[in-house]
Design an enzyme around this catalytic site. Structure first.
Site, PDB file in Angstrom:
ATOM      1  N   HIS A 123     -26.802  29.679  10.640  1.00  0.00           N
ATOM      2  CA  HIS A 123     -26.608  28.584  11.597  1.00  0.00           C
ATOM      3  C   HIS A 123     -27.280  29.012  12.910  1.00  0.00           C
ATOM      4  CE1 HIS A 123     -24.273  26.120  14.459  1.00  0.00           C
ATOM      5  NE2 HIS A 123     -23.932  25.357  13.436  1.00  0.00           N
ATOM      6  N   LYS A 182     -12.345  24.128  13.080  1.00  0.00           N
ATOM      7  CA  LYS A 182     -12.735  23.976  11.680  1.00  0.00           C
ATOM      8  C   LYS A 182     -11.584  24.334  10.743  1.00  0.00           C
ATOM      9  CE  LYS A 182     -17.595  25.036  12.557  1.00  0.00           C
ATOM     10  NZ  LYS A 182     -18.328  23.785  12.417  1.00  0.00           N
TER      11      LYS A 182
HETATM   12  N1  PMP Z   1     -21.680  29.156  12.188  1.00  0.00           N
HETATM   13  C1  PMP Z   1     -21.541  28.318  11.159  1.00  0.00           C
HETATM   14  C2  PMP Z   1     -21.839  28.812   9.771  1.00  0.00           C
HETATM   15  C3  PMP Z   1     -21.121  27.009  11.379  1.00  0.00           C
HETATM   16  O1  PMP Z   1     -20.992  26.179  10.346  1.00  0.00           O
HETATM   17  C4  PMP Z   1     -20.831  26.582  12.700  1.00  0.00           C
HETATM   18  C5  PMP Z   1     -20.383  25.167  13.004  1.00  0.00           C
HETATM   19  N2  PMP Z   1     -21.145  24.167  12.433  1.00  0.00           N
HETATM   20  C6  PMP Z   1     -20.987  27.503  13.740  1.00  0.00           C
HETATM   21  C7  PMP Z   1     -21.410  28.780  13.447  1.00  0.00           C
HETATM   22  C8  PMP Z   1     -20.713  27.138  15.168  1.00  0.00           C
HETATM   23  O2  PMP Z   1     -19.365  26.899  15.364  1.00  0.00           O
HETATM   24  P1  PMP Z   1     -18.848  26.328  16.784  1.00  0.00           P
HETATM   25  O3  PMP Z   1     -19.689  25.109  17.056  1.00  0.00           O
HETATM   26  O4  PMP Z   1     -17.412  25.997  16.528  1.00  0.00           O
HETATM   27  O5  PMP Z   1     -19.040  27.389  17.791  1.00  0.00           O
END
Ligand code: PMP
Length: 415
Positions: free
Chosen positions: A132, A235
């Site tokens: 990500h 999440k």
């Molecule tokens: N890493 C992964 C694998 C994710 O799926 C996400 C959220 N889509 C994030 C990091 C980022 O999370 P956040 O936006 O809650 O900081």
């Protein structure tokens, strides 16, 4: 909605669970909501909503500062939430739990506070091609700042990490390995135990992006032996604006602070300061106190069901969904790992994922369409975007039937 014959995991009363999530009764364009965007964020059960309200009705004050009853209540609740997090991931001590804004901030904290101290010009930072953006961009910034080099473990056509290639990429200059535990595009659960063992054999610390794994799998940081673990409350049924960095004590002790300000100091002179004990050294300023109360309620809720049962139920749902989706003509699924979670990225030939998402929305179904904050994956797959359905403990087999029937209708409508 027609239910095909399926084996449901014993004693998982999904209808009872759904009663705790009032938002699931919403009508979207006159249709019952079918919420399949859980990898982006999850819905909140009543105990979490109640905890937020209760905090403002009875406990609101700033933490760690004043000597009055409300301040004591707020501080106690905030610190109890930290203990609950430690217990949830089986950390040895709540000193290892730092509250952040979420996964993104937790990873930025490590890249900045650990990275700037321990990564030098010419050193290597090992990531994977399936990260990500949150586990990519902070390391790019660090690498540019200090002159380090990024290395990437590739993924195969099935969306599986090439662990043999990983071994050849390791070098005497590898300073850290940072990778997702579970992919938010392929759903792949990466072989982190093996990767951590191989890294530790060479004295290299490992950061796990647990944004998609901690909400869905039982986690034992002691067993995994990861050095850092980042995840987000929103999440896993909790509020937005709070997340966690877990780290081993010795790493936290040796890191510089991330941000300066109130709470993270011990003594302050005009010219310099000394730092508070961990974890407070990393929590500058007033934290998201009400979110900590809500997060605690979310953790209790998940614990009351049991994470093993959550995983098992989601596995059944995912297998069922995959089997049914594969029967839809022209539907391609990205990722085919044997070990996987409930995230399914797909496209229907000739149909743009945004058009599909809009069509499904008209039928009350919320899915995701886009690059899922993983543009390098899209580039490697040679596509601009995918549709993505992702499940959680309140989804049902009937919803999957309705979703798959609607995919068929979309084909008829557009093609
Ligand atoms: N890493 C992964 C694998 C994710 O799926 C996400 C959220 N889509 C994030 C990091 C980022 O999370 P956040 O936006 O809650 O900081």
């Amino acid at each position: 909605m027609q239910l095909e014959s399926v084996v449901r995991p014993a004693e998982f009363d999904v209808l009872r669970i759904r009663e705790d999530f009032p938002i699931l009764n919403e009508k979207i364009h006159g249709k019952p909501l079918v919420y399949l965007d859980n990898a982006a964020t999850t819905q909140k059960p009543l105990p979490v909503i109640d905890a937020l309200r209760d905090y403002y009705l009875h406990h609101n004050a700033n933490v760690h500062r004043a000597i009055h009853v409300l301040a004591e209540r707020a501080t106690e609740g905030y610190e109890k939430a930290r203990q609950a997090v430690a217990e949830f991931i089986k950390a040895r001590s709540e000193r290892q739990i730092i509250f952040t804004r979420g996964t993104t901030e937790a990873i930025n904290l490590v890249a900045s506070a650990w990275g700037r101290k321990f990564v030098r010009a010419g050193d290597e930072i090992m990531l994977t091609e399936m990260e990500h953006h949150s586990n990519l961009v902070p390391w790019q910034i660090l690498a540019q700042e200090v002159g380090a080099v990024l290395r990437f473990i590739p993924f195969t056509e099935e969306g599986i990490l090439d662990v043999r290639r990983f071994e050849t990429l390791l070098s005497g200059r590898t300073r850290i390995i940072a990778l997702s535990h579970m992919s938010n595009v392929f759903g792949t659960i990466n072989p982190i135990k093996r990767i951590i063992r191989m890294a530790h054999d060479r004295g290299i610390p490992v950061l796990l992006d647990g944004a998609q794994s901690v909400p869905h799998l039982p986690i034992d940081v002691d067993f995994l032996d990861c050095d850092f673990l980042a995840f987000s409350s929103h999440k896993m049924l909790g509020p937005t604006g709070i997340g966690v960095l877990y780290a081993k004590d010795h790493l936290l002790e040796n890191m510089n602070p991330y941000q300066g300000g109130g709470e993270m100091i011990s003594t302050v002179w005009l010219e310099n300061s000394t730092w508070n004990e961990i974890p407070h050294k990393f929590e500058a300023g007033t934290p998201n106190i009400e979110a900590a109360f809500g997060f605690h309620a979310a953790l209790d809720y998940l614990q009351s069901i049991g994470m093993k049962r959550v995983t098992l139920y989601e596995q059944e749902l995912t297998t069922y969904a995959l089997n049914r989706m594969k029967q839809v003509e022209g539907l391609n699924i990205y990722g085919d790992a044997p070990e996987r979670g409930g995230v399914i990225s797909f496209n229907i030939e000739g149909l743009h994922p945004h058009d599909l998402a809009q069509f499904l929305d008209q039928h009350g179904i919320a899915i995701r369409a886009g690059h899922h904050c993983a543009q390098p994956i899209m580039r490697k797959l040679n596509i601009a975007a995918t549709a993505r359905a992702s499940f959680y403990l309140y989804n049902t087999f009937e919803e999957i039937d309705y979703f798959v029937d609607s995919l068929r209708k979309a084909r008829v409508f557009f093609l």
